[in-house]
Design a protein around this motif. Structure first.
Motif, PDB file in Angstrom:
ATOM      1  N   GLY A   1       1.890  13.781  44.160  1.00 37.64           N
ATOM      2  CA  GLY A   1       2.893  14.573  44.831  1.00 37.64           C
ATOM      3  C   GLY A   1       4.127  13.744  45.159  1.00 37.64           C
ATOM      4  N   ALA A   2       4.919  14.254  46.048  1.00 43.80           N
ATOM      5  CA  ALA A   2       6.126  13.556  46.480  1.00 43.80           C
ATOM      6  C   ALA A   2       6.489  14.041  47.868  1.00 43.80           C
ATOM      7  N   ARG A   3       7.161  13.223  48.597  1.00 49.87           N
ATOM      8  CA  ARG A   3       7.697  13.619  49.901  1.00 49.87           C
ATOM      9  C   ARG A   3       9.182  13.895  49.726  1.00 49.87           C
ATOM     10  N   VAL A   4       9.616  15.065  50.169  1.00 51.12           N
ATOM     11  CA  VAL A   4      11.001  15.481  49.977  1.00 51.12           C
ATOM     12  C   VAL A   4      11.630  15.786  51.329  1.00 51.12           C
ATOM     13  N   ALA A   5      12.940  15.608  51.405  1.00 48.29           N
ATOM     14  CA  ALA A   5      13.664  15.835  52.655  1.00 48.29           C
ATOM     15  C   ALA A   5      14.965  16.557  52.381  1.00 48.29           C
ATOM     16  N   ALA A   6      15.333  17.432  53.298  1.00 51.83           N
ATOM     17  CA  ALA A   6      16.617  18.124  53.258  1.00 51.83           C
ATOM     18  C   ALA A   6      17.422  17.700  54.480  1.00 51.83           C
ATOM     19  N   ILE A   7      18.653  17.292  54.237  1.00 50.21           N
ATOM     20  CA  ILE A   7      19.550  16.855  55.305  1.00 50.21           C
ATOM     21  C   ILE A   7      20.378  18.042  55.794  1.00 50.21           C
ATOM     22  N   GLN A   8      20.444  18.220  57.102  1.00 50.86           N
ATOM     23  CA  GLN A   8      21.305  19.249  57.693  1.00 50.86           C
ATOM     24  C   GLN A   8      22.473  18.573  58.411  1.00 50.86           C
ATOM     25  N   MET A   9      23.682  19.076  58.149  1.00 58.98           N
ATOM     26  CA  MET A   9      24.878  18.473  58.721  1.00 58.98           C
ATOM     27  C   MET A   9      25.783  19.543  59.318  1.00 58.98           C
ATOM     28  N   ILE A  10      26.769  19.100  60.071  1.00 62.97           N
ATOM     29  CA  ILE A  10      27.882  19.944  60.517  1.00 62.97           C
ATOM     30  C   ILE A  10      29.126  19.205  60.050  1.00 62.97           C
ATOM     31  N   SER A  11      29.404  19.293  58.770  1.00 65.09           N
ATOM     32  CA  SER A  11      30.414  18.437  58.160  1.00 65.09           C
ATOM     33  C   SER A  11      31.806  18.691  58.718  1.00 65.09           C
ATOM     34  N   ALA A  12      32.551  17.601  58.849  1.00 62.57           N
ATOM     35  CA  ALA A  12      33.930  17.610  59.327  1.00 62.57           C
ATOM     36  C   ALA A  12      34.875  17.501  58.132  1.00 62.57           C
ATOM     37  N   PRO A  13      36.186  17.570  58.349  1.00 65.79           N
ATOM     38  CA  PRO A  13      37.121  17.367  57.238  1.00 65.79           C
ATOM     39  C   PRO A  13      37.106  15.940  56.690  1.00 65.79           C
ATOM     40  N   SER A  14      36.744  14.963  57.500  1.00 67.75           N
ATOM     41  CA  SER A  14      36.833  13.549  57.131  1.00 67.75           C
ATOM     42  C   SER A  14      35.684  13.108  56.233  1.00 67.75           C
ATOM     43  N   ILE A  15      36.014  12.641  55.036  1.00 70.46           N
ATOM     44  CA  ILE A  15      34.993  12.133  54.134  1.00 70.46           C
ATOM     45  C   ILE A  15      34.292  10.923  54.745  1.00 70.46           C
TER      46      ILE A  15
END
Length: 272
Positions: free
Chosen positions: A8-22
């Motif tokens: 198998g594999a361990r997977v992750a999803a990242i949650q963000m509140i992205s801003a205009p700034s890269i």
């Protein structure tokens, strides 16, 4: 069936509140990806528009990168290599042949930091309700190619946000072990449809679905729904993050997936 090993594999999803700034968003992504890798994730998914949620829809035009050139792609390649993970880079604006438009593109990097696949979002979101109005086609060129890649644990299907409403896209991918859905669902449409659509895609394709969302109030005034999650092939939500920055993490179990397909061989019963 495209499961390549019983591992198998361990997977992750990242949650963000992205801003205009890269730069600001890269710093956030760097921290969260490192956290996911420390928890044993082999594959990490970033949300749609992770690198920038501009103050105006035209802002993305000035951020468009050429293939394999630019700070966003450089960060993703270096981060995948640093943590020895498969990194699926949500989406970023890529240069298009059409004037004043970009492609909304997902890049996939292997643990060596090599770009192994690119998917350009096919279905462009449009929604109007009262003062709330969106039309991605004003600044984005639609993609044309259904895209998958082979990870060590099986085939991974690539889709983005509004694609979720079009089940024929997922059928065209073939039998996947995992489908990924980076997104920036609006609060209105997310509250009504996000979970049920994700669970439906998992159930009808008898595979895992990993969804990485934007999840909160952005500097541009937009509110995104969040609820990043991992769903198993039976349609059960294994883990979810309602709102705010963070991650969800869980395991892909090929033997469990195989059991679901053997007990209920719906994929073999397809007629169309």
């Amino acid at each position: 069936m495209t499961i390549t090993t019983n591992a198998g594999a361990r997977v992750a999803a990242i949650q963000m509140i992205s801003a205009p700034s890269i730069a600001e968003n890269i710093a956030t992504a760097k921290r969260l990806i490192a956290d996911a890798a420390q928890q044993g994730a082999n594959l990490v998914l970033l949300p749609e528009y992770w690198a920038s949620m501009g103050m105006h829809e035209n802002d993305k035009l000035g951020l468009a990168e050429q293939i394999d050139i630019g700070p966003i792609q450089t960060f993703m390649a270096e981060t995948a290599r640093e943590h020895q993970i498969w990194l699926i880079g949500g989406t970023l604006p890529m240069a298009a042949l059409v004037a004043d438009k970009v492609l909304n593109s997902m890049m996939v990097y292997n643990p060596a930091g090599e770009r192994v696949k690119r998917y350009d979002k096919i279905h462009l979101f449009s929604f109007t309700k009262g003062a709330e109005s969106y039309d991605e086609a004003r600044t984005i060129v639609e993609g044309t190619e259904v895209t998958t890649f082979d990870a060590p644990f099986g085939k991974v299907g690539l889709s983005v946000c509004y694609d979720l409403r079009f089940p024929e896209l997922y059928r065209a991918m073939g039998d996947c072990t995992l489908i990924v859905v980076p997104a920036a669902f609006t609060y209105t449409t997310g509250k009504a449809h996000w979970e049920i659509l994700l669970r439906a895609r998992a159930i009808e394709n008898q595979c895992y679905v990993l969804a990485a969302a934007q999840g909160g109030r952005h500097q541009n005034g937009r509110t995104t729904w969040g609820h990043s999650m991992l769903i198993d092939p039976w349609g059960e939500i294994k883990t979810v993050l309602a709102e705010g920055e963070g991650l969800v993490i869980g395991d892909i179990e090929p033997n469990y997936l195989s059991g679901i397909r053997e007990n209920l061989p719906a994929l073999k019963h397809r007629k169309l």
